[in-house]
Every structure is written in structure tokens, then in C-alpha cells.
Design a protein around this motif. Structure first.
Motif, PDB file in Angstrom:
ATOM      1  N   TYR A  59       0.774  -1.248   0.074  1.00 48.99           N
ATOM      2  CA  TYR A  59       0.083   0.050   0.175  1.00 48.99           C
ATOM      3  C   TYR A  59       0.791   1.274   0.048  1.00 48.99           C
ATOM      4  CZ  TYR A  59      -3.080   3.520   1.517  1.00 48.99           C
ATOM      5  OH  TYR A  59      -4.009   4.760   1.382  1.00 48.99           O
ATOM      6  N   GLY A  60       1.731   1.339   0.574  1.00 46.23           N
ATOM      7  CA  GLY A  60       2.629   2.355   1.140  1.00 46.23           C
ATOM      8  C   GLY A  60       4.036   2.452   0.223  1.00 46.23           C
ATOM      9  N   GLU A  61       4.256   1.306  -0.741  1.00 46.89           N
ATOM     10  CA  GLU A  61       5.356   1.104  -1.218  1.00 46.89           C
ATOM     11  C   GLU A  61       5.308   0.886  -2.834  1.00 46.89           C
ATOM     12  OE1 GLU A  61       8.333  -1.828   0.825  1.00 46.89           O
ATOM     13  OE2 GLU A  61       6.429  -2.073   1.637  1.00 46.89           O
ATOM     14  N   VAL A  62       4.934   2.146  -3.423  1.00 45.42           N
ATOM     15  CA  VAL A  62       4.988   1.981  -4.760  1.00 45.42           C
ATOM     16  C   VAL A  62       5.924   3.058  -5.485  1.00 45.42           C
ATOM     17  CG1 VAL A  62       3.097   2.804  -6.602  1.00 45.42           C
ATOM     18  CG2 VAL A  62       2.210   1.947  -4.209  1.00 45.42           C
ATOM     19  N   GLU A  63       6.154   2.742  -6.433  1.00 44.77           N
ATOM     20  CA  GLU A  63       7.208   3.502  -7.254  1.00 44.77           C
ATOM     21  C   GLU A  63       6.905   3.478  -8.842  1.00 44.77           C
ATOM     22  OE1 GLU A  63      12.079   3.402  -8.401  1.00 44.77           O
ATOM     23  OE2 GLU A  63      11.008   1.592  -8.145  1.00 44.77           O
ATOM     24  N   ALA A  64       6.930   5.022  -9.260  1.00 45.19           N
ATOM     25  CA  ALA A  64       6.431   4.926 -10.675  1.00 45.19           C
ATOM     26  C   ALA A  64       7.675   5.719 -11.444  1.00 45.19           C
ATOM     27  CB  ALA A  64       5.270   5.727 -10.848  1.00 45.19           C
ATOM     28  N   VAL A  65       7.859   5.437 -12.660  1.00 49.94           N
ATOM     29  CA  VAL A  65       9.035   5.839 -13.182  1.00 49.94           C
ATOM     30  C   VAL A  65       8.703   6.067 -14.826  1.00 49.94           C
ATOM     31  CG1 VAL A  65      10.824   5.120 -11.946  1.00 49.94           C
ATOM     32  CG2 VAL A  65      10.231   3.859 -13.999  1.00 49.94           C
ATOM     33  N   ARG A  66       9.315   7.157 -15.347  1.00 49.63           N
ATOM     34  CA  ARG A  66       9.207   7.117 -16.806  1.00 49.63           C
ATOM     35  C   ARG A  66      10.721   7.096 -17.282  1.00 49.63           C
ATOM     36  NH1 ARG A  66       6.060  11.751 -19.798  1.00 49.63           N
ATOM     37  NH2 ARG A  66       4.409  10.097 -19.315  1.00 49.63           N
ATOM     38  N   VAL A  67      11.123   5.987 -18.133  1.00 53.01           N
ATOM     39  CA  VAL A  67      12.304   6.073 -18.681  1.00 53.01           C
ATOM     40  C   VAL A  67      12.314   6.297 -20.231  1.00 53.01           C
ATOM     41  CG1 VAL A  67      13.052   4.131 -16.951  1.00 53.01           C
ATOM     42  CG2 VAL A  67      11.976   3.391 -18.935  1.00 53.01           C
ATOM     43  N   ARG A  68      13.658   6.703 -20.556  1.00 53.80           N
ATOM     44  CA  ARG A  68      13.914   6.771 -22.202  1.00 53.80           C
ATOM     45  C   ARG A  68      14.714   5.764 -22.670  1.00 53.80           C
ATOM     46  NH1 ARG A  68      15.925  12.558 -24.326  1.00 53.80           N
ATOM     47  NH2 ARG A  68      16.755  11.623 -26.111  1.00 53.80           N
ATOM     48  N   ASP A  69      14.561   5.386 -23.939  1.00 56.93           N
ATOM     49  CA  ASP A  69      15.632   4.491 -24.518  1.00 56.93           C
ATOM     50  C   ASP A  69      16.031   3.192 -23.591  1.00 56.93           C
ATOM     51  OD1 ASP A  69      15.743   6.221 -26.814  1.00 56.93           O
ATOM     52  OD2 ASP A  69      17.242   7.516 -25.665  1.00 56.93           O
ATOM     53  N   GLY A  70      14.947   2.845 -23.040  1.00 62.65           N
ATOM     54  CA  GLY A  70      15.168   1.597 -22.224  1.00 62.65           C
ATOM     55  C   GLY A  70      15.459   1.578 -20.919  1.00 62.65           C
ATOM     56  N   ASP A  71      16.406   2.475 -20.341  1.00 63.75           N
ATOM     57  CA  ASP A  71      16.719   2.592 -18.846  1.00 63.75           C
ATOM     58  C   ASP A  71      17.160   3.974 -18.411  1.00 63.75           C
ATOM     59  OD1 ASP A  71      19.108   2.829 -20.045  1.00 63.75           O
ATOM     60  OD2 ASP A  71      20.082   1.116 -19.028  1.00 63.75           O
ATOM     61  N   GLY A  72      17.084   5.205 -19.315  1.00 62.55           N
ATOM     62  CA  GLY A  72      17.606   6.435 -18.808  1.00 62.55           C
ATOM     63  C   GLY A  72      16.383   6.835 -18.127  1.00 62.55           C
ATOM     64  N   LEU A  73      16.395   7.292 -16.910  1.00 59.94           N
ATOM     65  CA  LEU A  73      15.323   7.902 -15.941  1.00 59.94           C
ATOM     66  C   LEU A  73      15.264   9.169 -16.106  1.00 59.94           C
ATOM     67  CD1 LEU A  73      13.620   7.131 -13.584  1.00 59.94           C
ATOM     68  CD2 LEU A  73      15.319   7.782 -11.990  1.00 59.94           C
ATOM     69  N   VAL A  74      13.985   9.714 -16.246  1.00 65.35           N
ATOM     70  CA  VAL A  74      13.554  10.994 -16.583  1.00 65.35           C
ATOM     71  C   VAL A  74      12.443  11.564 -15.610  1.00 65.35           C
ATOM     72  CG1 VAL A  74      13.924  10.991 -19.156  1.00 65.35           C
ATOM     73  CG2 VAL A  74      11.559  10.507 -18.405  1.00 65.35           C
ATOM     74  N   TRP A  75      12.097  10.520 -15.050  1.00 67.98           N
ATOM     75  CA  TRP A  75      10.788  11.002 -13.949  1.00 67.98           C
ATOM     76  C   TRP A  75      10.640  10.029 -12.874  1.00 67.98           C
ATOM     77  CZ3 TRP A  75       6.061   8.800 -12.719  1.00 67.98           C
ATOM     78  CH2 TRP A  75       5.263   9.810 -12.171  1.00 67.98           C
ATOM     79  N   ARG A  76      10.421  10.264 -11.803  1.00 69.11           N
ATOM     80  CA  ARG A  76      10.197   9.273 -10.651  1.00 69.11           C
ATOM     81  C   ARG A  76       9.532   9.586  -9.512  1.00 69.11           C
ATOM     82  NH1 ARG A  76      13.786   7.196  -5.870  1.00 69.11           N
ATOM     83  NH2 ARG A  76      13.107   5.089  -5.545  1.00 69.11           N
ATOM     84  N   ARG A  77       8.572   8.813  -9.118  1.00 71.68           N
ATOM     85  CA  ARG A  77       7.847   9.164  -7.595  1.00 71.68           C
ATOM     86  C   ARG A  77       7.570   8.148  -7.082  1.00 71.68           C
ATOM     87  NH1 ARG A  77       8.647  13.192  -9.763  1.00 71.68           N
ATOM     88  NH2 ARG A  77       7.345  15.236 -10.064  1.00 71.68           N
ATOM     89  N   CYS A  78       7.560   8.234  -5.448  1.00 75.05           N
ATOM     90  CA  CYS A  78       7.254   7.081  -4.786  1.00 75.05           C
ATOM     91  C   CYS A  78       6.420   7.520  -3.884  1.00 75.05           C
ATOM     92  CB  CYS A  78       8.786   6.678  -4.025  1.00 75.05           C
ATOM     93  SG  CYS A  78       9.911   5.893  -4.973  1.00 75.05           S
ATOM     94  N   GLY A  79       5.730   6.530  -3.217  1.00 72.83           N
ATOM     95  CA  GLY A  79       4.665   6.935  -2.063  1.00 72.83           C
ATOM     96  C   GLY A  79       3.589   5.941  -1.888  1.00 72.83           C
ATOM     97  N   SER A  80       2.521   6.243  -1.690  1.00 70.58           N
ATOM     98  CA  SER A  80       1.278   5.421  -1.485  1.00 70.58           C
ATOM     99  C   SER A  80       0.469   5.146  -2.779  1.00 70.58           C
ATOM    100  CB  SER A  80       0.316   5.881  -0.245  1.00 70.58           C
ATOM    101  OG  SER A  80      -0.039   7.009  -0.814  1.00 70.58           O
ATOM    102  N   VAL A  81      -0.226   4.148  -2.751  1.00 71.09           N
ATOM    103  CA  VAL A  81      -0.955   3.655  -4.205  1.00 71.09           C
ATOM    104  C   VAL A  81      -1.629   5.029  -4.471  1.00 71.09           C
ATOM    105  CG1 VAL A  81      -2.917   2.462  -4.915  1.00 71.09           C
ATOM    106  CG2 VAL A  81      -1.038   1.507  -3.416  1.00 71.09           C
ATOM    107  N   GLY A  82      -2.514   5.485  -3.710  1.00 78.01           N
ATOM    108  CA  GLY A  82      -3.213   6.883  -4.228  1.00 78.01           C
ATOM    109  C   GLY A  82      -2.504   8.041  -4.713  1.00 78.01           C
ATOM    110  N   VAL A  83      -1.464   8.301  -3.899  1.00 75.13           N
ATOM    111  CA  VAL A  83      -0.623   9.437  -4.334  1.00 75.13           C
ATOM    112  C   VAL A  83       0.123   9.052  -5.707  1.00 75.13           C
ATOM    113  CG1 VAL A  83       1.576  10.768  -3.674  1.00 75.13           C
ATOM    114  CG2 VAL A  83      -0.160  10.488  -1.968  1.00 75.13           C
TER     115      VAL A  83
END
Length: 117
Positions: A59-83
Motif C-alpha cells: 500500500y505504501g510502497e509504490v514506485e513509478a518512473v518514466r524511462v527513455r531508451d530502455g533505462d534512462g530515468l527521466v521522472w520518478r515518484r514514490c509513495g502510497s498507491v493513491g498518491v
């Protein structure tokens, strides 16, 4: 209309509605193990090198990312499901005004069962 399992999950954890909304937008989801374990979702943007990922470990361990070209990290957020679901909902498509586009210098890889070989 949702199936019984989805309705039950949404009643137990209403914040999952944000994740369910992502599914209706074309996200794909898989579980990495039987029973308790990580749920992983992804959305590959057409016409470009961007993929959005979401890893739900609890519930409180969620990670979202946007990657480019397979693994280049451009955006990341961590938090709860709703957030994190709300952050993904509001994240502009690649190339749109306000969308992240610069690779941070960090790499991000999906959980091992989903890594390209």
C-alpha cells in the motif's frame, strides 16, 4: 463494469481506483509472484522511446518512473498507491508541455522477470 475481483479490491483499498483508471488507459499489469508480491504495470508510448512503469510492493510502497531508451530515468515518484496513481494520471505525455524529458543520469531497470533479454 468491473469483475468481482476488481470490485472487491476497490472496496478494500479505494485508492486502487487510480490504478484501475490507468488500466482503462491501456496500461498492462502482471504479478511477479503467486500470492503476495509485487504488481508491475507499464505503458509504452507509441512513436517514441518512452515507457512508464509502476511497481506496487504494498500500500505504501509504490514506485513509478518514466524511462527513455530502455533505462534512462527521466521522472520518478514514490509513495502510497493513491498518491502515485494521481501523479501518473497527471503526468503529461512525452513531448507535451510540462512533460519531463531530460535523462537524470541515473538508470532504472524493471524487476528482473520483466527485463528484456
Amino acid at each position: 463494469m468491473t469483475d468481482t475481483a476488481t470490485r472487491t479490491a476497490l472496496q478494500a483499498v479505494p485508492e486502487l481506483a487510480g490504478i484501475y483508471a490507468l488500466t482503462r488507459r491501456g496500461w498492462q499489469w502482471t504479478s511477479l509472484s503467486r500470492g503476495a508480491g509485487a504488481l508491475v504495470g507499464w505503458f509504452a508510448w507509441s512513436g517514441g522511446p518512452f515507457v512508464d512503469w509502476c511497481v506496487i510492493r504494498g500500500y505504501g510502497e509504490v514506485e513509478a518512473v518514466r524511462v527513455r531508451d530502455g533505462d534512462g530515468l527521466v521522472w520518478r515518484r514514490c509513495g502510497s498507491v493513491g498518491v502515485v496513481a494521481a501523479e501518473l494520471r497527471d503526468l503529461p505525455p512525452p513531448g507535451a508541455p510540462g512533460a519531463p524529458h531530460l535523462v537524470t543520469g541515473r538508470r532504472w531497470r524493471p524487476p528482473s522477470p520483466l527485463r528484456p533479454r
